[in-house]
Every structure is written in C-alpha cells, then in structure tokens.
Scaffold this motif. Sequence first.
Motif, short mmCIF file in Angstrom:
data_model
loop_
_atom_site.label_atom_id
_atom_site.label_comp_id
_atom_site.label_asym_id
_atom_site.label_seq_id
_atom_site.Cartn_x
_atom_site.Cartn_y
_atom_site.Cartn_z
N TRP A 7 45.90 26.77 29.25
CA TRP A 7 47.25 26.89 28.90
C TRP A 7 47.80 28.53 29.28
O TRP A 7 47.53 29.38 28.42
N SER A 8 48.06 28.75 30.51
CA SER A 8 48.19 30.25 30.84
C SER A 8 49.15 30.02 32.35
O SER A 8 49.66 29.10 32.66
N GLY A 9 49.26 31.30 32.81
CA GLY A 9 50.15 31.63 34.21
C GLY A 9 48.92 31.18 35.23
O GLY A 9 47.80 31.01 35.02
N PRO A 10 49.67 31.23 36.30
CA PRO A 10 48.70 30.68 37.64
C PRO A 10 47.69 31.53 37.99
O PRO A 10 46.44 30.92 38.50
N GLN A 11 47.62 32.84 37.95
CA GLN A 11 46.53 33.76 38.06
C GLN A 11 45.34 33.65 37.07
O GLN A 11 43.98 33.24 37.60
N ALA A 12 45.63 33.33 36.00
CA ALA A 12 44.52 33.10 35.05
C ALA A 12 43.93 31.63 35.38
O ALA A 12 42.59 31.54 34.99
N ILE A 13 44.72 30.66 35.55
CA ILE A 13 44.18 29.41 35.78
C ILE A 13 43.25 29.38 37.03
O ILE A 13 42.27 28.74 37.27
N ASP A 14 43.81 30.09 38.02
CA ASP A 14 43.12 30.24 39.26
C ASP A 14 41.72 30.65 39.03
O ASP A 14 40.98 30.21 39.55
N GLY A 15 41.64 31.74 38.38
CA GLY A 15 40.47 32.47 37.89
C GLY A 15 39.44 31.55 37.15
O GLY A 15 38.43 31.35 37.32
N TRP A 16 40.06 30.84 36.41
CA TRP A 16 39.16 29.68 35.58
C TRP A 16 38.63 28.67 36.54
O TRP A 16 37.57 28.23 36.41
N LEU A 17 39.66 28.24 37.36
CA LEU A 17 38.98 27.08 38.41
C LEU A 17 37.96 27.89 39.35
O LEU A 17 37.03 27.00 39.64
N ASP A 18 38.05 28.87 39.56
CA ASP A 18 37.08 29.79 40.31
C ASP A 18 35.64 29.87 39.56
O ASP A 18 34.61 29.66 40.04
#
Length: 444
Positions: free
Chosen positions: A227-238
């Motif tokens: 549950w966060s913004g797009p950059q943080a989610i993108d970092g988690w997916l990476d």
Amino acid sequence: MAVMMQAFYWDAPVKENKRGAWWNFLAEKVPQLAASGINSMWLPPFSKATNPASNGYDPYDYFDLGDFDQKGSVKTLYGNRAELETLIQVMRKHKIGAIADMVINHCSGADEEETNPLDGKKRWTKFTPKSGKFPRDWNCFHPSRYERVMIEGEKFAGFPHLCHRNPRVYEAMFEYARLAIEELDFDGLRFDFVKGFGAWMIGLLAKYQYQKKDGREFAPFVVGEYWSGPQAIDGWLDEVRAVTDDQIAAFDFPLRYKLKDVCDTPNYDLRRLTDGQSVSAGRPFNAVTFTENHDMGGNEVVNDKMLGYSFILTGDGYPCVFWWDYFNCELARPRTPNGIDALIDVHHRYAGGESTILHADPDLYIMQRHGTEAQSGLVHVLNNLGNQWSGTSVQTKWTKQKFKPVAWDGHDAAHPDERTTDDKGNAEFPAPPRGYCVYAPISE
C-alpha cells in the motif's frame, strides 16, 4: 483476460447473518459468478484468529481452519476446513480459481506474556496452538537472535511480528503455503501487508515448486498488498523479481486513488489518468486493478462508482471486482448493458491488445484497445460533464468500420447510437453525462 472477485468485505459474515457459514454461502453463489464471467475468487484468511468475530488478519493458529475449540469457538468466522474444501471443489467444477489470503508477518492472541532477553521487554509472544503446529516463543519474533533489526511496519496494529530468518518460522510459512496450494487446492496466494517483511520471503514462497494431489507441478499466481505510491511499489516488484523467475503482481493502489477522484471529486481533470503514475501504466502484467476493497472504510467511493469499473474492466491489468459493490450495491445489473456484468463481458470479448489514449482533456477521456485474434478491441469513453452527453472525433485504427455500444452508464440512460469510422479511421464517440460508453467493432 481473467477477472477476479474479492469474495468478502469487512465483517461480511456478521452483516450477512452468515457467521461460521461464509464458505457455504459462497458455494451457493459460485454458479452465478461463473456464468457472469468471474475467473477467480480471492477468499478471506482461513486460519483461526484471536476471537470468533475476527476477520482473520490477526491469525493465532495458522493450521486450525475451524476444527479446534480455541479462542472462543470451533469454527472461524467463515466456517471450517471441510466447508472450505467443498467450496473450492465447487469452484473447481465451475472453472473458478481460488486465491488464498496469506497473513505471514504478524499474529496475535498469544497465550502467555514473555520477557525478551535481548531487550528486557515483555511481549505477548508465547503461543501454544491446539493444532500442535507452529508453537512459538519470543525467539520467533523481532527482536530475536536471528534478526534484531525492526523494519517498516514492524509495530503495525500492535501485533508481534514474525522473524522469518528463524528456521522454525521459515519452515512454518512454507507449510502454510503448501497447505493452501497442495492440500486445499488454492491456485494463488495474496500476501497481506508485504511492507512488514522482506521481499525475499515472497520470492521464495512463489518460486517453490508446489505439487498438486494429482502429481502436477504447479506455480501459483502471487499478488502482494504493498500500500504505497507507484515508485515504492515498482521498487518492491524489482526486489521480488530479483529473487524469483515468476511474474509477481501488486495491487494498483495509485490507480485506485485516481479512480476515487474520478468518481467523487467535482471537475477532476481526466488528464491525470494519462500521467503514467500507476502500476498498470508502467507494468500492466504486474498489476491487479480495483475500484474498492475491504480496507477502504472511511475512504470509499461514494458517487458514480461505475466510472471506476469501466476503467479497470476495459484497461490494462488484472481487474478485481469487490463483493460489496457487486451484490450489496447491486452494481452487477445482470442482463443489462449498464452494470458490472456487461463490463465483465466486454473485458472477455473485446479488451485485448495494446492500449492507446486517443484523447484526453479535463472532461473527456477516450482510449482504444487494439484487439487480438481472440478479442476484437474497443473504444472506451469517459465523460466528466454532469449535465450533457459529450464526445469528440478521434482517429482509431479501424477504417470504414461500424461500432456498436456494448456497455454504458451515466446520469442519462439513453441508448447510445452506433458509430462508423471514415476512410482514415475517424469518428465521434460520445458518452452519457458523468458516465462512460464502450464501443466495439461489429463483424460484418
């Protein structure tokens, strides 16, 4: 091409007078949902929680599925293991996959308070579950001898947080996942509050080669709640991608907040839908999109919710329909062009291929799906004006092509007209006031 349903909402069994009978209730609804085009159902947590009224996000005994008399009841709020297994069998018969809600970072309801020798603090960390599986003490939680460092979300809701570096915890979480996939026959895993533990744990549980009862090796669908913004989610997916070869998805919270603004904020600028700030915009194959879920209490979409559903069921990502909206708000509207059922049909029949934004201004948004061999493509129009139909001429990929309206809703229920593009692919596509319309090419 699939559509998921979140098959519960907060306190659903209590509000529906189905305490201890939710699995049975869902089984009754499966034929209807299958006929409507639902492909998978995300079920609530199945483990015994702290008390009989718990929604399951404070697990006590991970391996008690409603069969042991502890914490004030035998059944969970949703039922017992036999009823859950019957539900999944019914779903399997109707070709609907089952997604398990996995809560692996915190638990609650400890039987004794202990002093942690590392910091001298007392915590409720002594668990003696009646299943006999995964008894635990202070060393299974942070801080432990395996890992002292607290991470983001460590004190979430006051629950003690598990230390996955401890081999006992690590093994128990593997057994928990194997129970879901191999014994109960779930097809996917939804991980709750993934901020609360390392991405490596998701990667390992996703990468493990599960084996179904018939001997088939099986790789589950996996989605995390970050549950966060797009950059943080993108970092988690990476981070997750670095430790697994599988495609891991994330819920598209950034898009959901945009859709709430579309539905609830007067004069919201529809150009904000085109800024790329969502999971589905950047990583469409890693996005689970939604308009509402069980955690949005106090921040629900209040107005014109079908605008949001039209967006997720025509656009990129894996759309998730919310039970409360579908049934309690009566937005399914079967056998009409104005509800979720019509949009699910659109998703399956037309919403394939690349997405291209054809027009965006503060009050009008038009998008094209290019289509595939199996899906013919579509044109989706959103109109933000509250008092009039609105549209504009756009250039589509189709020349001299007739289009029919296949799904629409808004503050005017009039039937939209068919449209025909010229020899350059141009035509005007309108939508009702505060509404949407989906147009599909007609096969001659």
